[in-house]
Design an enzyme around this catalytic site. Structure first.
Site, PDB file in Angstrom:
ATOM      1  N   SER A   1       0.821  -1.215   0.000  1.00 28.01           N
ATOM      2  CA  SER A   1       0.000   0.000   0.000  1.00 28.01           C
ATOM      3  C   SER A   1       0.850   1.258   0.000  1.00 28.01           C
ATOM      4  O   SER A   1       0.308   2.341  -0.186  1.00 28.01           O
ATOM      5  CB  SER A   1      -0.985   0.022   1.173  1.00 28.01           C
ATOM      6  OG  SER A   1      -0.607  -0.813   2.193  1.00 28.01           O
TER       7      SER A   1
ATOM      8  N   HIS B   1      -3.061  -3.362  -6.095  1.00 25.83           N
ATOM      9  CA  HIS B   1      -3.449  -2.912  -4.759  1.00 25.83           C
ATOM     10  C   HIS B   1      -4.935  -3.185  -4.516  1.00 25.83           C
ATOM     11  O   HIS B   1      -5.805  -2.482  -5.035  1.00 25.83           O
ATOM     12  CB  HIS B   1      -3.126  -1.417  -4.618  1.00 25.83           C
ATOM     13  CG  HIS B   1      -3.348  -0.874  -3.252  1.00 25.83           C
ATOM     14  ND1 HIS B   1      -3.773   0.413  -3.006  1.00 25.83           N
ATOM     15  CD2 HIS B   1      -3.192  -1.445  -2.033  1.00 25.83           C
ATOM     16  CE1 HIS B   1      -3.878   0.594  -1.702  1.00 25.83           C
ATOM     17  NE2 HIS B   1      -3.527  -0.510  -1.090  1.00 25.83           N
TER      18      HIS B   1
ATOM     19  N   GLU C   1      -6.352  -1.072  -7.628  1.00 26.51           N
ATOM     20  CA  GLU C   1      -5.475  -0.107  -8.304  1.00 26.51           C
ATOM     21  C   GLU C   1      -4.344  -0.910  -8.950  1.00 26.51           C
ATOM     22  O   GLU C   1      -3.630  -1.636  -8.257  1.00 26.51           O
ATOM     23  CB  GLU C   1      -4.863   0.876  -7.302  1.00 26.51           C
ATOM     24  CG  GLU C   1      -5.813   1.955  -6.822  1.00 26.51           C
ATOM     25  CD  GLU C   1      -5.146   2.910  -5.816  1.00 26.51           C
ATOM     26  OE1 GLU C   1      -5.335   4.118  -5.954  1.00 26.51           O
ATOM     27  OE2 GLU C   1      -4.460   2.451  -4.897  1.00 26.51           O
TER      28      GLU C   1
ATOM     29  N   ASN D   1      -5.350   6.315  -1.515  1.00 24.41           N
ATOM     30  CA  ASN D   1      -4.800   6.725  -0.218  1.00 24.41           C
ATOM     31  C   ASN D   1      -4.234   8.137  -0.260  1.00 24.41           C
ATOM     32  O   ASN D   1      -4.233   8.840   0.746  1.00 24.41           O
ATOM     33  CB  ASN D   1      -3.733   5.730   0.262  1.00 24.41           C
ATOM     34  CG  ASN D   1      -4.374   4.435   0.735  1.00 24.41           C
ATOM     35  OD1 ASN D   1      -5.552   4.412   1.074  1.00 24.41           O
ATOM     36  ND2 ASN D   1      -3.613   3.358   0.746  1.00 24.41           N
TER      37      ASN D   1
END
Ligand code: NAD
Length: 283
Positions: A119, A140, A152, A190
């Protein structure tokens, strides 16, 4: 290339979830961990997740049994000798992942692809440890994997078009929606989400509103299914803080400075749901 057999390295929260959806999608799965107990726990988690799907009539009992029969577990990387793809989902540490990636590359067929579920670690940096970086990509997933629809797909500097295409196709076969993004700290989700959570801590620390009011505001006013502070408790306050610290270091931009209140909660061991208390109390 057709992907029929997938290796998963790391049988934790993410690895076991990825193993589950891969097996349900009809792929053969080799799940590897260094720890026998982690493999046992990973299988127990995914088995009960499949049971819940059967109970809710989202999966037939025969499909459940077939999916479980497609999953093999082992602590031996030699089990990866016939895979088409390995998804690395081991502990988040750059040094450890680089060592694991080299071990994976030495164990798999020359044409197989390697993906990492990291991540926060740069895909380009991880790729540089491999002798063929063109077959390496970020993949991801989001937690909980069986429920969250997004993947992702992260293109490192050296990732080939063929690798991107094969992973995009596989993502859709797994029933997920891909977005293709370039390698950058936090990728897309994120990068946007964690600064928003940080801002919620600043609003709380300034006494602009209570935690409940901040969360209600974002749910009702911005149509978010969960407020940012409740979400921070779910993700883990320590995880949010370490992502912000990575952003601050990598971008060198003060806008990513972690809120002191967030840092203080983490120092106090208030990590969110997993520690019983974060912003909120979980008795
Ligand atoms: P976890 O701690 O639940 O599982 C990690 C597993 O890796 C453990 O079972 C551990 O025994 C195993 N492992 C450690 N060293 C190993 C080795 N040398 N070989 C094989 N296995 C090894 O962690 P997690 O939450 O599942 O996270 C895994 C990865 O997914 C991390 O990179 C994390 O950043 C990423 N990720 C996590 C989340 C999340 O919400 N938890 C979301 C997206 C991505």
């Amino acid at each position: 290339m057709a992907i029929e057999t997938v290796g998963i390295v790391g049988a934790g929260i993410m690895g076991s979830g990825i193993a589950q959806i891969a097996a349900v999608a009809g792929l053969n799965v080799e799940m590897i961990d260094i720890d026998d107990e982690a493999l046992r726990k990973g299988m127990a988690t995914l088995t009960s997740s499949l049971e819940r799907l059967v109970a809710k009539e989202k999966l037939g009992p025969a499909m459940r049994s077939e999916a479980l029969a497609r999953i093999e577990t082992s602590t031996d990387y030699h089990r990866l000798a016939n895979v088409d793809l390995v998804i690395e989902a081991a502990t988040e540490s750059a040094k450890l992942k680089m060592q694991i990636l080299r071990q994976i590359e030495a164990s798999i067929p020359a044409k197989a692809i390697i993906a990492s579920n990291t991540s926060s670690i740069s895909i380009t940096t991880l790729a540089a440890t491999l002798s063929d970086a063109s077959r390496f990509v970020g993949m991801h997933f989001f937690n909980p994997v069986p429920l969250m629809p997004l993947v992702e797909i992260i293109r490192g500097l050296q990732t080939s078009d063929a690798t991107m295409g094969a992973i995009r196709e596989l993502t859709m076969r797994l029933g997920k929606s891909p977005i293709c993004v370039r390698n950058a700290p936090g990728f897309v989700v994120n990068r946007i989400l964690v600064p928003m959570i940080n801002e919620a801590f600043f609003v709380l620390a300034e006494g602009v509103a209570t935690a409940e009011e901040i969360d209600t505001g974002m749910c009702l006013g911005a149509n978010h299914p969960i407020g940012p502070l409740a979400l921070a408790d779910l993700v883990g306050l320590d995880v949010c803080l370490s992502v912000l610290d990575v952003f601050a270091a990598d971008f060198g931009d003060s806008k990513y400075r972690a809120c002191p209140l967030l840092r203080e909660f983490v120092a106090a061991g208030r990590l969110g749901r997993k520690s019983g208390r974060g912003v909120y109390c979980y008795a």
